[in-house]
Write a protein that holds these residues in place. Sequence first.
Motif, PDB file in Angstrom:
ATOM      1  N   LEU A  27       0.858  -1.175   0.000  1.00 29.33           N
ATOM      2  CA  LEU A  27       0.000   0.000   0.000  1.00 29.33           C
ATOM      3  C   LEU A  27       0.897   1.228   0.000  1.00 29.33           C
ATOM      4  O   LEU A  27       1.914   1.258   0.696  1.00 29.33           O
ATOM      5  N   GLN A  28       0.535   2.235  -0.768  1.00 29.13           N
ATOM      6  CA  GLN A  28       1.244   3.508  -0.753  1.00 29.13           C
ATOM      7  C   GLN A  28       0.265   4.547  -0.229  1.00 29.13           C
ATOM      8  O   GLN A  28      -0.852   4.666  -0.730  1.00 29.13           O
ATOM      9  N   ILE A  29       0.684   5.299   0.778  1.00 32.97           N
ATOM     10  CA  ILE A  29      -0.191   6.219   1.488  1.00 32.97           C
ATOM     11  C   ILE A  29       0.396   7.624   1.418  1.00 32.97           C
ATOM     12  O   ILE A  29       1.607   7.797   1.613  1.00 32.97           O
ATOM     13  N   GLY A  30      -0.453   8.604   1.153  1.00 37.71           N
ATOM     14  CA  GLY A  30      -0.016   9.995   1.094  1.00 37.71           C
ATOM     15  C   GLY A  30      -0.764  10.848   2.109  1.00 37.71           C
ATOM     16  O   GLY A  30      -1.925  10.599   2.410  1.00 37.71           O
ATOM     17  N   LEU A  31      -0.073  11.836   2.629  1.00 35.64           N
ATOM     18  CA  LEU A  31      -0.654  12.747   3.613  1.00 35.64           C
ATOM     19  C   LEU A  31      -0.904  14.115   2.993  1.00 35.64           C
ATOM     20  O   LEU A  31      -0.189  14.543   2.089  1.00 35.64           O
ATOM     21  N   ALA A  32      -1.907  14.820   3.512  1.00 33.16           N
ATOM     22  CA  ALA A  32      -2.219  16.168   3.062  1.00 33.16           C
ATOM     23  C   ALA A  32      -1.397  17.220   3.804  1.00 33.16           C
ATOM     24  O   ALA A  32      -1.229  18.329   3.320  1.00 33.16           O
ATOM     25  N   ARG A  33      -0.879  16.865   4.984  1.00 33.31           N
ATOM     26  CA  ARG A  33      -0.100  17.791   5.807  1.00 33.31           C
ATOM     27  C   ARG A  33       0.817  16.983   6.716  1.00 33.31           C
ATOM     28  O   ARG A  33       0.595  15.792   6.911  1.00 33.31           O
ATOM     29  N   PRO A  34       1.844  17.616   7.286  1.00 30.31           N
ATOM     30  CA  PRO A  34       2.693  16.897   8.233  1.00 30.31           C
ATOM     31  C   PRO A  34       1.891  16.432   9.454  1.00 30.31           C
ATOM     32  O   PRO A  34       0.937  17.094   9.870  1.00 30.31           O
ATOM     33  N   ALA A  35       2.286  15.306  10.008  1.00 29.26           N
ATOM     34  CA  ALA A  35       1.602  14.767  11.189  1.00 29.26           C
ATOM     35  C   ALA A  35       2.599  13.952  12.005  1.00 29.26           C
ATOM     36  O   ALA A  35       3.630  13.526  11.505  1.00 29.26           O
ATOM     37  N   ARG A  36       2.257  13.737  13.266  1.00 31.02           N
ATOM     38  CA  ARG A  36       3.049  12.880  14.152  1.00 31.02           C
ATOM     39  C   ARG A  36       2.080  11.878  14.755  1.00 31.02           C
ATOM     40  O   ARG A  36       1.003  12.238  15.201  1.00 31.02           O
ATOM     41  N   GLY A  37       2.464  10.615  14.752  1.00 31.80           N
ATOM     42  CA  GLY A  37       1.594   9.587  15.322  1.00 31.80           C
ATOM     43  C   GLY A  37       1.826   8.231  14.693  1.00 31.80           C
ATOM     44  O   GLY A  37       2.937   7.908  14.286  1.00 31.80           O
ATOM     45  N   ARG A  38       0.733   7.465  14.602  1.00 26.65           N
ATOM     46  CA  ARG A  38       0.801   6.100  14.068  1.00 26.65           C
ATOM     47  C   ARG A  38      -0.157   5.955  12.883  1.00 26.65           C
ATOM     48  O   ARG A  38      -1.286   6.383  12.955  1.00 26.65           O
ATOM     49  N   ILE A  39       0.335   5.332  11.821  1.00 21.33           N
ATOM     50  CA  ILE A  39      -0.544   4.904  10.737  1.00 21.33           C
ATOM     51  C   ILE A  39      -0.735   3.411  10.936  1.00 21.33           C
ATOM     52  O   ILE A  39       0.243   2.662  11.056  1.00 21.33           O
ATOM     53  N   VAL A  40      -1.995   3.005  11.006  1.00 20.50           N
ATOM     54  CA  VAL A  40      -2.331   1.623  11.310  1.00 20.50           C
ATOM     55  C   VAL A  40      -3.166   1.043  10.179  1.00 20.50           C
ATOM     56  O   VAL A  40      -4.138   1.664   9.739  1.00 20.50           O
ATOM     57  N   LEU A  41      -2.794  -0.142   9.709  1.00 18.51           N
ATOM     58  CA  LEU A  41      -3.593  -0.900   8.758  1.00 18.51           C
ATOM     59  C   LEU A  41      -4.366  -1.941   9.549  1.00 18.51           C
ATOM     60  O   LEU A  41      -3.761  -2.766  10.238  1.00 18.51           O
ATOM     61  N   ARG A  54       7.215  10.796  12.859  1.00 16.30           N
ATOM     62  CA  ARG A  54       6.889  12.062  12.195  1.00 16.30           C
ATOM     63  C   ARG A  54       6.645  11.739  10.733  1.00 16.30           C
ATOM     64  O   ARG A  54       7.509  11.162  10.058  1.00 16.30           O
ATOM     65  N   LEU A  55       5.486  12.111  10.225  1.00 13.51           N
ATOM     66  CA  LEU A  55       5.067  11.737   8.882  1.00 13.51           C
ATOM     67  C   LEU A  55       4.946  12.995   8.029  1.00 13.51           C
ATOM     68  O   LEU A  55       4.327  13.972   8.442  1.00 13.51           O
ATOM     69  N   LEU A  56       5.530  12.971   6.842  1.00 11.88           N
ATOM     70  CA  LEU A  56       5.561  14.153   5.981  1.00 11.88           C
ATOM     71  C   LEU A  56       4.805  13.906   4.681  1.00 11.88           C
ATOM     72  O   LEU A  56       4.847  12.808   4.127  1.00 11.88           O
TER      73      LEU A  56
END
Length: 79
Positions: A27-41, A54-56
Amino acid sequence: MSLEGEALAWVVPQRLAGEADAALGALQIGLARPARGRIVLRAAGAERAVREGRLLPERRLRLPLPPAGIDATVALEET
């Protein structure tokens, strides 16, 4: 495939069907803005993969594909 979290912009592939090999290996995932936390499937009621930190938005995030034919959700849990 569904998305939960306001910072999540997109995921590909959006749908998995059949038993054939997937064109993408993850899976390829894109963010709309910077975020900090967990991405969970989540698939079939269980966490299948987690990515923390930290997610960019400039970077594609990759998670393993869930099994075909199972409803899955990609969720961002911000901290």
